[in-house]
Design a protein around this motif. Structure first.
Motif, PDB file in Angstrom:
ATOM      1  N   ILE B  41       0.842  -1.219   0.000  1.00  0.00           N
ATOM      2  CA  ILE B  41       0.000   0.000   0.000  1.00  0.00           C
ATOM      3  C   ILE B  41       0.870   1.260   0.000  1.00  0.00           C
ATOM      4  O   ILE B  41       2.078   1.195   0.239  1.00  0.00           O
ATOM      5  CB  ILE B  41      -0.920   0.064   1.251  1.00  0.00           C
ATOM      6  N   MET B  43       1.737   4.551   2.075  1.00  0.00           N
ATOM      7  CA  MET B  43       1.634   4.918   3.482  1.00  0.00           C
ATOM      8  C   MET B  43       2.127   6.329   3.672  1.00  0.00           C
ATOM      9  O   MET B  43       3.267   6.607   3.333  1.00  0.00           O
ATOM     10  CB  MET B  43       2.444   3.932   4.332  1.00  0.00           C
ATOM     11  N   PRO B  45      -2.016   6.000   3.492  1.00  0.00           N
ATOM     12  CA  PRO B  45      -2.835   5.571   2.351  1.00  0.00           C
ATOM     13  C   PRO B  45      -3.649   6.713   1.759  1.00  0.00           C
ATOM     14  O   PRO B  45      -4.252   6.553   0.704  1.00  0.00           O
ATOM     15  CB  PRO B  45      -3.785   4.517   2.954  1.00  0.00           C
ATOM     16  N   GLN B 132       5.663   8.375   3.189  1.00  0.00           N
ATOM     17  CA  GLN B 132       6.654   7.551   3.880  1.00  0.00           C
ATOM     18  C   GLN B 132       7.099   6.376   3.034  1.00  0.00           C
ATOM     19  O   GLN B 132       8.264   6.026   3.008  1.00  0.00           O
ATOM     20  CB  GLN B 132       6.075   7.051   5.211  1.00  0.00           C
ATOM     21  N   ILE B 133       6.149   5.745   2.389  1.00  0.00           N
ATOM     22  CA  ILE B 133       6.522   4.659   1.470  1.00  0.00           C
ATOM     23  C   ILE B 133       5.415   4.514   0.441  1.00  0.00           C
ATOM     24  O   ILE B 133       4.231   4.663   0.760  1.00  0.00           O
ATOM     25  CB  ILE B 133       6.796   3.336   2.227  1.00  0.00           C
ATOM     26  N   ALA B 149      10.653  -2.303  15.987  1.00  0.00           N
ATOM     27  CA  ALA B 149      10.277  -1.255  15.027  1.00  0.00           C
ATOM     28  C   ALA B 149       9.954  -1.860  13.662  1.00  0.00           C
ATOM     29  O   ALA B 149       9.010  -1.428  12.994  1.00  0.00           O
ATOM     30  CB  ALA B 149      11.402  -0.222  14.897  1.00  0.00           C
ATOM     31  N   ALA B 150      10.715  -2.878  13.253  1.00  0.00           N
ATOM     32  CA  ALA B 150      10.451  -3.527  11.962  1.00  0.00           C
ATOM     33  C   ALA B 150       9.082  -4.206  11.990  1.00  0.00           C
ATOM     34  O   ALA B 150       8.328  -4.138  11.017  1.00  0.00           O
ATOM     35  CB  ALA B 150      11.552  -4.527  11.634  1.00  0.00           C
ATOM     36  N   ILE B 151       8.760  -4.844  13.093  1.00  0.00           N
ATOM     37  CA  ILE B 151       7.443  -5.479  13.242  1.00  0.00           C
ATOM     38  C   ILE B 151       6.346  -4.426  13.138  1.00  0.00           C
ATOM     39  O   ILE B 151       5.346  -4.610  12.428  1.00  0.00           O
ATOM     40  CB  ILE B 151       7.351  -6.244  14.581  1.00  0.00           C
ATOM     41  N   GLY B 152       6.534  -3.308  13.811  1.00  0.00           N
ATOM     42  CA  GLY B 152       5.554  -2.225  13.738  1.00  0.00           C
ATOM     43  C   GLY B 152       5.395  -1.709  12.322  1.00  0.00           C
ATOM     44  O   GLY B 152       4.275  -1.480  11.848  1.00  0.00           O
ATOM     45  N   PHE B 153       6.514  -1.557  11.620  1.00  0.00           N
ATOM     46  CA  PHE B 153       6.462  -1.010  10.264  1.00  0.00           C
ATOM     47  C   PHE B 153       5.752  -1.978   9.316  1.00  0.00           C
ATOM     48  O   PHE B 153       4.892  -1.571   8.526  1.00  0.00           O
ATOM     49  CB  PHE B 153       7.881  -0.696   9.784  1.00  0.00           C
ATOM     50  N   ALA B 155       3.570  -4.264  10.126  1.00  0.00           N
ATOM     51  CA  ALA B 155       2.148  -4.330  10.497  1.00  0.00           C
ATOM     52  C   ALA B 155       1.395  -3.108   9.988  1.00  0.00           C
ATOM     53  O   ALA B 155       0.261  -3.227   9.513  1.00  0.00           O
ATOM     54  CB  ALA B 155       2.000  -4.467  12.011  1.00  0.00           C
ATOM     55  N   CYS B 156       2.020  -1.934  10.066  1.00  0.00           N
ATOM     56  CA  CYS B 156       1.292  -0.727   9.657  1.00  0.00           C
ATOM     57  C   CYS B 156       1.110  -0.691   8.142  1.00  0.00           C
ATOM     58  O   CYS B 156       0.306   0.095   7.642  1.00  0.00           O
ATOM     59  CB  CYS B 156       1.940   0.542  10.197  1.00  0.00           C
ATOM     60  N   LEU B 157       1.838  -1.538   7.411  1.00  0.00           N
ATOM     61  CA  LEU B 157       1.609  -1.669   5.970  1.00  0.00           C
ATOM     62  C   LEU B 157       0.632  -2.802   5.668  1.00  0.00           C
ATOM     63  O   LEU B 157       0.372  -3.121   4.516  1.00  0.00           O
ATOM     64  CB  LEU B 157       2.942  -1.907   5.252  1.00  0.00           C
ATOM     65  N   GLY B 158       0.112  -3.421   6.730  1.00  0.00           N
ATOM     66  CA  GLY B 158      -0.879  -4.480   6.561  1.00  0.00           C
ATOM     67  C   GLY B 158      -0.261  -5.841   6.271  1.00  0.00           C
ATOM     68  O   GLY B 158      -0.971  -6.793   5.941  1.00  0.00           O
ATOM     69  N   THR B 160       1.184  -9.354   7.090  1.00  0.00           N
ATOM     70  CA  THR B 160       0.975 -10.270   8.226  1.00  0.00           C
ATOM     71  C   THR B 160       1.941 -11.443   8.227  1.00  0.00           C
ATOM     72  O   THR B 160       2.112 -12.094   9.243  1.00  0.00           O
ATOM     73  CB  THR B 160      -0.459 -10.834   8.212  1.00  0.00           C
TER      74      THR B 160
END
Lengths: 390, 390
Positions: B41, B43, B45, B132-133, B149-153, B155-158, B160
């Protein structure tokens, strides 16, 4: 609004030690001792050979007859004559009247006797009983962190259980109507909820393995109800989102109505300004900003030392490093800045994108560089302080 | 006998990457990416407000009528007239024809209209779509370590699920007739077995949570049989004990007879000289010295980078630090020394007891100071290299 140092002091003052529990030494990695531990035995428990070689009674003599063998685990207490020796191995029992072990590289040997080629000092290569630690001597003081080496040391003294401070039960409460679970379709105006998995992972890095996560919509009623039940079963609560100044932020109200005492709200820093800290009984509540990078920054700066405090750590802060700054930097905000940065053995580089909304910079950073609110200019080559987060 | 650097090279050459597995992002802490990840996506969005405030079309005008509201999660795409504004919150959708957000602190407002007191630049406080991306852009390259932080990033891009290198299955095989389980009675000549719990804990610090432990008596037959079955189901085997030069050490023979190729045996170092390293197919075998401190030293120096290598880490060594030595030190051994040491922000102190048999010094050390075999004298104040182990 308070300064960073003041916020840290208030958190430290309100972070009480967790209750004490007994735990198996084999499961104790990362816990902190709540008792002074004394040795139940002498270590070594008997005089031990430090080498593979031959045990004998030290004298001018160079030739000895082999009259026996002492392997690790044996206890054949041969009484040696002055011309006799015992083949011996590292860690094995040294016969009571032998006083010296010669390493095998320093003899010529056949099946029956040895000829010493390099004479050792008397008492060489014999570890005396209790040389490393005596029975009843202190093994570790209270507040010692249990590392792999500490586990090994406790186990080699035969200790199987110790008293440690419990780890706090941490609950994460996520608020926000805009949030969608990763994996689901992102409808217009929504974003993916990422703070809960991020905070869970951050908690894992300090040994908090199981974290309960609750999610509520942005309403006072729902938030209040969720907090009521969470407060009863948590030692630390991390609320994610709903704490900035917008009209639609219910979290602070829901906290106060649940009897959480406000200890501070808002810190003079960037990112991470809108943070609420409070307590009810022993339970600590951190209402973290919803922006992912702000949330993780405040986790490292504030939540991390609070957890370590509760777990009994004597040093509760992230270890600070000092590095040479690669570029100059100007801070015109009057706020303490926590800048995502990359350090190596000598230098530190401030990373480009410092937005509080996103995590990509955080994911490649290995540290947060601290620029105090009253520091306006940092010169290239100046020594700066940073918190490593790798 | 080989030098430390050579041993490290041989281990690195023989440490192949583990197979790849899919894993949930929420479970991926400490794994290493085996694929390049692209963003599914943009981001953010959509165009997002970076502030709590008011969205409007930038102009010379200072007064605007409030015609609506945009909360986080909303998607009411109001078409504004030049004299109109929308109340907006951080993270909320910015109406398509608004170009600027004014923070609420810079207006005077009533229910119906606002008066701007400090005019922002055009486009202020609006995060553009994909800022951001962008969709299809690289999120992380392969071989990136998954941090909080990588996990958060992700996840915030959807995202899984990701592809990572599996963690190696590690098995510990303990040999020694002299060993008694902690908790049992210590009969004469025996000592407590502590290496297995210590190595299990050390493995946990790099994310290897489940380790199988087997114990055998000192006999060629028992050791051979145990190794045969362990070799089939392990990616890395740590044999503890039975590898020094004594006549009663069967481990090397048992390894060779099981088809393990010897890659080196003995390293010119202290402690930790008697170590065997070999491989069979992809499985690596480290036969570590039985002395606890030697065993843990060689774990940190050799096993640790091998595990990281197999897990896909791009940088596989312990991070090295440089510190000023507090005392002078003489190395007359001709061997590389790994000295238990305590470092702070600027200095390092060599701890007193360096015996390879016991762990008490190790338990209070936070680093191993490296004295190369060809360095005879270290002066007080000299810069030295150390491996942090805290």
């Amino acid at each position: 609004m308070i300064q960073v140092e003041e916020a840290l002091s208030i958190i430290a003052e309100n972070s009480t030690n967790m209750p004490i529990q007994k735990i198996a030494v084999s499961k104790a990695l990362g816990y902190v001792l709540a008792e002074t531990v004394y040795s139940p035995i002498n270590m070594p428990p008997f005089r031990q050979s430090a080498m593979d070689g031959y045990a004998f009674i030290h004298s001018e003599r160079h030739q000895y007859d082999i009259v026996g063998i002492s392997q690790a685990g044996d206890h054949s207490n041969l009484k040696l004559n002055p011309n006799e020796t015992v083949r011996i191995f590292t860690g094995a029992f040294v016969p009571d009247n032998a006083d010296t072990v010669i390493m095998q590289e320093h003899v010529m040997a056949n099946d029956k006797s040895i000829l010493i080629t390099i004479m050792p000092e008397q008492f060489a290569n014999v570890r005396s009983k209790g040389e490393q630690i005596q029975k009843e001597e202190v093994v570790f003081e209270a507040n010692t962190l249990i590392t792999p080496a500490a586990i090994g040391f406790l186990a080699c003294l035969g200790i199987t259980e110790i008293e440690v401070y419990k780890k706090p039960k941490v609950t994460i409460l996520v608020t926000g109507n805009e949030l969608v679970e990763p994996g689901k379709k992102l409808s217009k105006g929504k974003i993916y909820e990422s703070n809960s998995v991020m905070l869970e992972a951050a908690l894992q890095t300090i040994g908090i393995k199981k974290t309960k996560v609750y999610k509520v919509k942005d309403s006072l009623k729902a938030t209040k109800k969720a907090l009521k039940s969470i407060l009863k079963k948590s030692d630390i609560i991390l609320v994610s989102g709903g704490i900035s100044v917008g009209d639609y932020d219910f979290v602070k109200e829901a906290l106060l109505e649940n009897g959480v005492e406000e200890l501070f709200y808002k810190i003079n820093q960037k990112p991470g300004k809108p943070m609420f800290f409070g307590s009810k009984n022993e339970t600590l509540v951190f209402a973290l900003p919803g922006n992912p990078a702000s949330s993780l920054t405040n986790f490292y700066i504030y939540v991390y030392p609070a957890i370590k405090n509760r777990m009994g750590f004597s040093d509760t802060h992230l270890p600070k490093l000092v590095r040479k700054l690669n570029t100059s930097f100007t801070n015109t905000t009057g706020k303490t800045l926590f800048l995502k940065a990359l350090y190596d053995e000598t230098n530190v580089t401030i990373l480009e994108s410092q937005s509080s909304a996103m995590l990509n910079t955080f994911a490649i950073a290995n540290s947060l560089l601290i620029v105090p609110y009253d520091t306006e200019n940092l010169k290239k080559g100046e020594l700066v302080t940073l918190l490593p987060i790798d």
